[in-house]
Design an enzyme around this catalytic site. Structure first.
Site, PDB file in Angstrom:
ATOM      1  N   GLU B  49       0.874  -1.167   0.000  1.00 54.44           N
ATOM      2  CA  GLU B  49       0.000   0.000   0.000  1.00 54.44           C
ATOM      3  C   GLU B  49       0.909   1.214   0.000  1.00 54.44           C
ATOM      4  O   GLU B  49       1.750   1.378   0.881  1.00 54.44           O
ATOM      5  CB  GLU B  49      -0.916   0.002   1.231  1.00 54.44           C
ATOM      6  CG  GLU B  49      -2.006  -1.061   1.147  1.00 54.44           C
ATOM      7  CD  GLU B  49      -2.916  -1.109   2.371  1.00 54.44           C
ATOM      8  OE1 GLU B  49      -3.841  -1.923   2.364  1.00 54.44           O
ATOM      9  OE2 GLU B  49      -2.679  -0.356   3.345  1.00 54.44           O
ATOM     10  N   ASP B  60      -4.746   9.998  10.288  1.00 52.81           N
ATOM     11  CA  ASP B  60      -3.439   9.457  10.627  1.00 52.81           C
ATOM     12  C   ASP B  60      -2.866  10.023  11.913  1.00 52.81           C
ATOM     13  O   ASP B  60      -3.023  11.196  12.229  1.00 52.81           O
ATOM     14  CB  ASP B  60      -2.460   9.733   9.476  1.00 52.81           C
ATOM     15  CG  ASP B  60      -2.736   8.820   8.290  1.00 52.81           C
ATOM     16  OD1 ASP B  60      -2.707   7.591   8.496  1.00 52.81           O
ATOM     17  OD2 ASP B  60      -3.017   9.328   7.199  1.00 52.81           O
TER      18      ASP B  60
END
Lengths: 393, 268
Positions: B49, B60
């Site tokens: 990824e 995040d």
């Protein structure tokens, strides 16, 4: 014109709910709760009670006589949101949202703040309802708005400085969203402007619409007709939407949103998302954004911390696109001039944000007849900005 | 809808769960990033990824935020990320590459053009964190037409009634986020993940990958027993952060950690 967002939360192509899956169930729950509350007589009564006894509504519509004379043209009224408890329009929304939080059984409140006015209003209502409160504030803003930081502390809130990015409103909002993802069980996020994922833009608009509803009644009582022009400053756009929305279908009423032009649009150092940005997706909604050609978000610039944001509420993007509202900008310098003029002519110290709306009116008033009425949203008081004005004098 | 063969093969050939590594494209710089992804499959990565850096990564935690900033500082953008994959494909035709990130850089690039260029670069799938199934068709429909899978996310907070709607609009695999939180956060509770994976399986035959908060070999092992793939990101990028002044060590540490963790995958 679609004044109600569709089932995806879109006004035309703008708005929506562009958030991670973790938050989707929360905003769906919020939407349901809000729909029920809106129809619930006891909710409306409770809101009205706080609006009257705690915020001090209604706020006056004031004829700025000396400013009108000095500019020599249109008749200028101020909608005095600066006289609300906590000194700005922000609390109209906060009190509404915290009552929704209570219905949802949440006991921890988070919010982002730029100038600190939304943070103070949130800390205030959290104190009033006895809830825990954490405010995210960019570290640059923490420095330039020290008084408000202390104010929030006194009100029992924890202020968390955010160092990422340029340390302003955008970064504070990122961090608040992360906090929310990490604490979904307990926490309610009070978004301060008509932005974020649906249903926030709708909820904030509805709670702020009390401004325009009052203006409508007040001006008809005084002038016997609707105003000709409404003017409000726009960062995210909540005070403007609150003033404009109740008259949005009255086609004779011209509406002008004033963005923060910073050093001037041509310099690239500004916070004028509509006049200097392009459509994109940030903080849960599709709207006009200041960004580079790679789709990276640019830092906004404005002397006024409350307008220092690279996006704008999606409904404004929609009205911009369908041309219902005119969007203009004024520079930092013009806002400071208008700030001072308002102080010595009217004995009112305006928020630097509101001074942007004033500044635009000082440019156009003389060219209009004395039969033209303008209502400016005096969205907040300027005590918080005094040291910034001193620095620039 | 075209099916992506590379992802299907990856899951069919494996007798164990797949190991998925998340790396930000352009972290350190373009060349180092290419060196790293070129070496990841040999170290044990079955799927890569590749993070498309964005200034405002709201899902995040700190480690990936910093990685993103390092990458953006070197001038990484969507075009360079696609070039990176093209360069990788010169020597590797097998390992699926999934681009992962946020919507705005794709939206700004132009959806049509992006899908065309992604197909050209032999991208296998997309994960767009802030594009939930409600809006995903803007991208997933043109992507699927080109054989690029659109991978949706399910979280512990996802209402059971939503699961059929999410899986219906997914292809490639399902990304199950093991915690309610941002990346690199708290450690998942295994029996709850197991329960969730079993539940999702009732609604789909797609493989289920589990990620977020996976930090050590023990977690990898446990998750590999109950899912089809385990995703590790922050733990790897932490190595780049620690050794940001010594880029060679950074790369070799990421690879060592990849091989250590991937050995935690047991037969199922």
């Amino acid at each position: 014109m679609n004044i109600i967002p569709n089932h995806k939360g879109l006004f035309g192509n703008f708005g929506g709910r562009f958030v991670s899956e973790t938050l989707i169930p929360l905003i769906i729950e919020l939407e349901k709760t809000y729909k029920t509350a809106k129809k619930d007589e006891s909710f409306r009564k409770e809101l009205a009670y706080y609006q009257k006894t705690y915020i001090g509504r209604s706020s006056p519509l004031y004829l700025a006589d000396r400013l009108t004379q000095a500019l020599g043209g249109a008749k200028i009224y101020f909608k005095r949101e600066d006289l609300n408890h906590t000194g700005a329009h922000k609390i109209n929304n906060c009190i509404g949202q915290i009552l929704l939080a209570k219905r949802l059984g949440k006991n921890r409140i988070i919010a982002e703040t730029g100038a600190g006015m939304h943070g103070v209003a949130t800390a205030t209502v959290a104190a009033r309802l006895g809830m825990k409160c954490v405010i995210y504030m960019g570290s640059t803003d923490v420095k330039r708005q020290k008084e408000n930081v202390y104010r929030m502390n006194l009100l029992g809130a924890k202020v968390v400085p955010v160092n990422s990015g340029k340390g302003t409103l955008k970064d504070a909002m990122n961090e608040a969203l992360r906090d929310w993802v990490n604490n979904i069980e307990t926490t309610f996020y009070i978004i301060g402007t008509v932005a974020g994922p649906h249903p926030y833009p709708l909820i904030v608009r509805d709670f702020q619409s009390v401004i325009g509803k009052e203006v409508r009644e007040q001006i008809i009582k005084i002038e016997g007709k609707l105003p000709d022009i409404l003017v409000a400053c726009i960062g995210g756009g909540s005070n403007a939407m609150g003033l404009f929305f109740p008259m949005i279908k009255d086609n004779t009423v011209r509406m002008i949103g004033v963005e923060a032009g910073g050093h001037g649009i041509e310099t690239g150092k500004h916070a004028a998302s509509l006049n200097g940005g392009v459509p994109g997706v940030i903080h849960g909604n599709r709207t006009y954004i200041l960004q580079n050609k790679d789709g990276q978000i640019k830092d906004a610039h404005s002397i006024s911390a409350g307008m220092d944001y690279p996006g704008i509420g999606p409904e404004h993007s929609y009205y911009y696109k369908c041309k219902r509202i005119d969007y203009v900008s004024v520079t930092d310098k013009e806002a400071i001039e208008a700030f001072k003029k308002c102080c010595y002519l009217e004995g009112i110290i305006p928020a630097l944000e509101s001074a942007h709306a004033l500044a635009y009116v000082t440019k156009i008033a003389h060219s209009l007849s004395n039969k033209t009425t303008i209502v400016i949203n005096m969205s907040g008081r300027g005590d918080k900005d005094i040291s910034i004005i001193r620095e620039h004098s | 809808m075209k099916l992506n063969k590379r992802i299907i093969n990856c899951f069919e050939q494996k007798k164990r769960a797949a190991f998925v590594t998340f790396i930000t494209a352009g972290d350190q710089d373009y060349e180092k990033s290419l060196t790293l992804i070129n070496s990841l499959p040999k170290a044990g990565a079955d799927i890569i990824e590749l993070g498309m850096p964005f200034t405002d990564p709201i899902a995040d935690g700190e480690i990936i935020q910093k990685s993103t900033q390092r990458s953006l500082k070197t001038g990484q953008n969507q075009k360079k990320t696609l070039e990176l994959v093209k360069a990788f494909r010169l020597f590797n035709k097998k390992t699926p590459i999934i681009l992962m990130g946020y919507y705005n850089p794709i939206y700004r690039y132009g959806i049509k053009k992006f899908i065309k260029d992604a197909k050209n670069a032999q991208i296998d799938g997309l994960i767009i964190v802030d594009l939930p199934p409600e809006h995903a068709q803007e991208v997933s429909v043109p992507a699927n037409k080109q054989g690029i899978d659109f991978i949706n996310i399910i979280t512990p907070n996802t209402n059971i009634k939503r699961i059929p709607f999410i899986v219906k609009n997914s292809s490639g695999y399902i990304y199950y986020i093991s915690i309610n939180g941002v990346t690199g956060g708290s450690v998942p509770i295994f029996y709850e993940v197991e329960k969730a994976v079993k539940l999702i399986r009732k609604y789909t035959n797609l493989p289920i990958a589990v990620g977020f908060g996976v930090k050590n070999r023990n977690s990898v092992k446990k998750l590999a027993n109950i899912s089809d793939a385990v995703v590790v990101g922050s733990a790897l990028l932490k190595q780049i952060e620690i050794h940001c002044y010594d880029q060679k060590t950074a790369i070799s540490n990421v690879l060592n950690l990849t091989s250590r963790l991937s050995r935690g995958l047991v037969k199922i």
